[in-house]
Design an enzyme around this catalytic site. Structure first.
Site, mmCIF file in Angstrom:
data_model
loop_
_atom_site.group_PDB
_atom_site.id
_atom_site.type_symbol
_atom_site.label_atom_id
_atom_site.label_comp_id
_atom_site.label_asym_id
_atom_site.label_seq_id
_atom_site.Cartn_x
_atom_site.Cartn_y
_atom_site.Cartn_z
ATOM 1 N N ASP A 1 -6.076 -5.552 10.330
ATOM 2 C CA ASP A 1 -7.353 -4.836 10.359
ATOM 3 C C ASP A 1 -8.514 -5.731 9.937
ATOM 4 O O ASP A 1 -9.638 -5.584 10.433
ATOM 5 C CB ASP A 1 -7.309 -3.571 9.505
ATOM 6 C CG ASP A 1 -7.065 -3.843 8.024
ATOM 7 O OD1 ASP A 1 -6.564 -4.932 7.684
ATOM 8 O OD2 ASP A 1 -7.350 -2.941 7.210
ATOM 9 N N LYS B 1 0.801 -1.233 0.000
ATOM 10 C CA LYS B 1 0.000 0.000 0.000
ATOM 11 C C LYS B 1 0.833 1.282 0.000
ATOM 12 O O LYS B 1 0.438 2.298 0.561
ATOM 13 C CB LYS B 1 -0.977 0.007 1.187
ATOM 14 C CG LYS B 1 -2.069 -1.038 1.065
ATOM 15 C CD LYS B 1 -3.005 -1.035 2.243
ATOM 16 C CE LYS B 1 -2.420 -1.747 3.420
ATOM 17 N NZ LYS B 1 -3.399 -2.025 4.482
#
Length: 315
Positions: A183, A147
């Site tokens: 997450d 990311k």
């Protein structure tokens, strides 16, 4: 019509993706090389009866969040306070020491601004949304940044130890890291705190990932788990799935990325990359004089200039 053909998937193509996905899952669970890491989270779903006061950190997208929450048990929604800190390029592309100093400093700012009472020890859950080789509920080494993160000196190291060192350096002495979570795993845990039948957690944001509840005897790559009854959450790391039909725009985006050949699914569907795919398609149509009279305005020819947020606004 040619573009539509490139972007459309037939039912047979979709079914083949499902079959390939299952094959990659089994390979990952058995420890074979494949595109899905299938990482054991070493936690199961909560019962809904958990109580207590906790801190939580969420790192992995365009923002860093600090939370304080009080669980009341019996599935009652927790009381919580939250602060969000924007992650700039200089925060995520620096040294690991500076990145974790920023995280610890954000915790200190949260405590000060919310006037938190820190009497007694407080357990902290660290949501770290990157591929991690988990060594236990509160330990794990970063496998590789994704990311767009590239902080040096972190890959291959225990991220909990790095965080605890930064917290200690900030003079915060009564918070200890009790859990390292992805997450996606956190999403499943939070969902099943409210609904025990929740079996799958999915993130589609800056990146994308999923996790699910697996029987221990199917986690063949960890011998000690195979002999035990029960279940465990498995972090699939599905952003790296690569048995997919790609277009030339996908190939171009991947080739120009910081990690060519990796995170193929993520590059095709997640918020960090959707704007760039749309831009590449539009630039191609502009070059062919099909769109905008063959003229691109402003910075539109620059890589990553068209953000995923703009795609949402157009839609």
């Amino acid at each position: 019509k040619a573009l539509e053909r490139d972007l459309r998937l037939s039912k047979r193509a979709l079914e083949n993706i499902v079959k390939s996905f299952h094959i990659e899952m089994r390979k990952g669970l058995s420890g074979q090389s494949g595109s899905l890491k299938m990482i054991p989270a070493y936690v199961d779903r909560p019962t809904g009866s958990e109580k207590g006061r906790y801190f939580a950190l969420d790192l992995g997208g365009t923002n860093f969040r600090v939370l304080s929450l009080t669980l009341k048990g019996r599935g009652i929604p927790p009381d919580k306070q939250v602060m969000k800190f924007a992650l700039r390029k200089r925060d995520v592309a620096t040294t690991g020491k500076r990145l974790f100093k920023f995280l610890a400093g954000s915790i200190k700012k949260f405590i000060k601004e919310k006037k938190m009472d820190l009497s007694g020890r407080i357990d902290l859950g660290f949501t770290f949304s990157f591929p991690v080789r988990t060594t236990g509920p509160a330990g794990g080494t970063l496998v590789v940044w994704t990311k767009g993160f590239s902080a040096s000196g972190v890959e291959g190291r225990d991220v909990v130890a790095l965080l605890e060192g930064a917290i200690e350096a900030e003079g915060i002495d009564n918070i200890s890291v009790a859990a390292l979570a992805n997450d996606t795993v956190g999403t499943l845990v939070a969902g099943s705190y409210d609904d025990r039948d929740c079996d799958v957690g999915v993130i589609i944001g800056t990146g994308t990932n999923a996790c699910y509840v697996e029987d221990l005897h199917n986690i063949r790559k960890v011998e000690s788990l195979r002999r035990k009854p029960g279940t465990m959450i498995i972090n699939i790391e599905w952003g790296n799935f690569n048995k997919l039909k790609v277009t030339r725009y996908d190939r171009q985006l991947d080739g120009e990325s910081e990690d060519p050949g990796a995170q193929i699914l993520e590059k095709m569907v997640s918020g960090m990359y959707l704007g760039e795919i749309c831009r590449l398609i539009a630039v191609d149509l502009i070059t062919k004089k099909i769109l905008f009279g063959g003229k691109a305005c402003g910075d539109f020819n620059k890589k990553m200039a068209f953000d995923g947020e703009f795609v949402s606004q157009v839609l």
